[in-house]
Motif scaffolding. Structure first.
Motif, short mmCIF file in Angstrom:
data_model
loop_
_atom_site.label_atom_id
_atom_site.label_comp_id
_atom_site.label_asym_id
_atom_site.label_seq_id
_atom_site.Cartn_x
_atom_site.Cartn_y
_atom_site.Cartn_z
N ARG A 305 0.81 -1.25 0.07
CA ARG A 305 -0.05 -0.04 0.01
C ARG A 305 0.88 1.34 -0.09
N THR A 316 -1.28 6.89 2.80
CA THR A 316 -1.32 5.47 2.61
C THR A 316 -2.68 5.41 3.11
N ILE A 320 -5.87 3.71 1.14
CA ILE A 320 -6.51 2.37 1.49
C ILE A 320 -8.08 2.75 1.39
#
Length: 352
Positions: A305, A316, A320
C-alpha cells in the motif's frame, strides 16, 4: 521495395538521378523544392531521403531541421546532395544530423553505395532496439565499428537483486546505466520527511538510470526492486562512447528520455488536477498496461500500500479508503497485498 524521396530543384539532375534509382529497383518519389519534399515525406514516410542543399522556398538545412523535430521523420536516413564542396558546409550538415554527404558531380556507384550502406545500417539497428536481452546484445554488435567490443563486454554480468534492495540512491554519482532482464523496479524521490514519490516503474526489457548519465548529473532519484530482479549494469564510459559515436544509438536513448519526461509531466498534471479516486484508478490502469502478461485474463499485482500510495501521490491511509471504495463498487478485488482489477475499462473511464 524501398522508397526513396529525392528532393532536387534541378530538373535535369532530378530526372537523371531518379532514373538511376529506379533502375536499381527503388521506388522513387521526387520533389522540386524543400517544401514539397517535406509535405511528401509527411504523407509517405520514405525509407531514405536524398536532398539538395541550395534550393528555393526551403533549403536542405531547413528540410533536415523539420525532419529532426518530427518524431515520425527524425530517424529516416538523410543524404545531402550538393554542388558545394566547402568543408564548413559538410560539417554543418553532419552536425545537424545528416547521415551522409555527396558532392555533385558524383559517380552512380557512389550514390548507390551510400544508399545501400545507410539502408542496411538502419535495418540492422532497427532490429536491435526492442529492449530485450537478445536485442541489447545485438545493439552492442552493431556498435563494433564505433568502439572496442571488448570494452563493451566488460563488466556485463547479470546481478541478482532482492526485493526491496536498492540499486542506486538519490544523490549518488552515476557509474552505470541499467537493463532490467527480469522483475520490476521502481524509481522514487524522497522529501525531507522521508515521504516517497514514485517517478518511474520499469518492467523486464526496460532501461533505467540513463537520464543522470545523459544529463551529467547525480542521480535525482533512487531505484529499488519491487520484487526479485535480474539486472545488467553497463559502465558509464561505455555508454557514453556508444551514444557519442553512433547517432542511431543516441536517437534511441533520446526517445527513451523524451518518453520518460512525458510520463513524468503527465503524472504531475494528474496529481495537480485529478481527484484522488481518478488518480488511484489511473495508477491501477497504468500498472496493468505496464505489467499485465498475455497469460493473465485479469490483471493482478502484489504491491504494498505504501508503494501504491507513492505512485498515486497520496497518504497510505487515503489510498486504503479509496481501494475499499473500489472494492465495494466491484471494480477490484483485494487479497492481502494482491490487487486484481475486475473492471479495467470502468477504472479507465472513471471521472470523479
Amino acid at each position: 521495395m524501398k522508397t526513396i524521396l529525392l528532393i532536387e530543384d534541378s530538373d535535369d539532375i532530378r530526372e537523371t538521378t531518379a532514373e538511376i534509382l529506379e533502375l536499381a529497383s527503388y521506388n522513387v518519389l521526387t520533389a522540386e523544392n524543400g517544401k514539397v519534399g517535406v509535405e511528401l515525406a509527411q504523407k509517405v514516410k520514405p525509407d531514405l531521403v536524398i536532398c539538395d542543399i541550395m534550393m528555393p522556398i526551403l533549403d536542405g538545412y531547413g528540410v533536415l531541421h523539420i525532419f529532426s523535430q518530427n518524431p515520425e521523420l527524425q530517424n529516416i536516413p538523410f543524404i545531402f546532395l550538393t554542388a558545394k564542396a566547402e568543408r564548413s558546409d559538410h560539417r554543418k550538415g553532419m552536425e545537424m544530423g545528416a547521415d551522409d554527404y555527396l558532392t555533385k558531380p558524383f559517380q552512380e556507384i557512389e550514390l548507390l553505395n551510400a544508399i545501400e550502406s545507410r539502408l542496411k545500417k538502419i535495418d540492422n539497428l532497427s532490429k536491435s532496439f526492442k529492449n530485450t536481452e537478445l536485442e541489447l546484445e545485438e545493439l552492442y554488435q552493431q556498435a563494433r565499428e564505433y568502439v572496442d567490443i571488448n570494452s563493451l563486454s566488460k563488466d556485463r554480468k547479470v546481478s541478482a537483486i532482492k526485493k526491496k534492495q536498492l540499486i542506486y540512491t538519490e544523490g549518488d554519482e552515476p557509474i552505470k546505466f541499467y537493463f532490467l532482464k527480469s522483475g520490476k523496479i521502481k524509481t522514487y524521490q524522497s522529501n525531507r520527511d522521508g515521504k516517497e514519490f514514485v517517478t518511474g516503474l520499469y518492467n523486464s526489457g526496460d532501461f533505467f538510470g540513463h537520464i543522470a548519465i545523459i544529463e551529467s548529473t547525480e542521480y535525482q532519484e533512487s531505484a529499488e526492486a519491487l520484487e526479485d530482479c535480474e539486472v545488467i549494469g553497463i559502465p558509464k564510459n561505455d555508454f557514453l562512447e556508444l551514444i557519442t559515436r553512433n547517432q542511431s544509438v543516441a536517437n534511441k536513448f533520446i526517445k527513451i528520455l523524451a518518453n520518460d519526461i512525458q510520463e513524468k509531466e503527465k503524472q504531475l498534471t494528474q496529481m495537480a488536477y485529478n481527484s484522488l479516486r481518478k488518480r488511484t484508478a489511473d495508477a491501477l490502469v497504468m500498472l496493468s498496461k505496464k505489467y499485465k502478461t498475455e497469460k493473465q485474463d485479469k490483471f493482478s499485482i502484489r504491491i504494498s500500500r505504501d508503494d501504491l500510495a507513492s505512485v498515486v501521490g497520496t497518504a497510505t491511509e487515503s489510498l486504503i479508503r479509496t481501494l475499499s471504495d473500489f472494492k465495494s463498487d466491484k471494480l477490484i478485488e483485494v487479497s492481502g497485498s494482491e490487487i486484481t482489477i475486475i473492471e479495467e475499462q470502468k477504472l479507465a473511464n472513471l471521472r470523479g
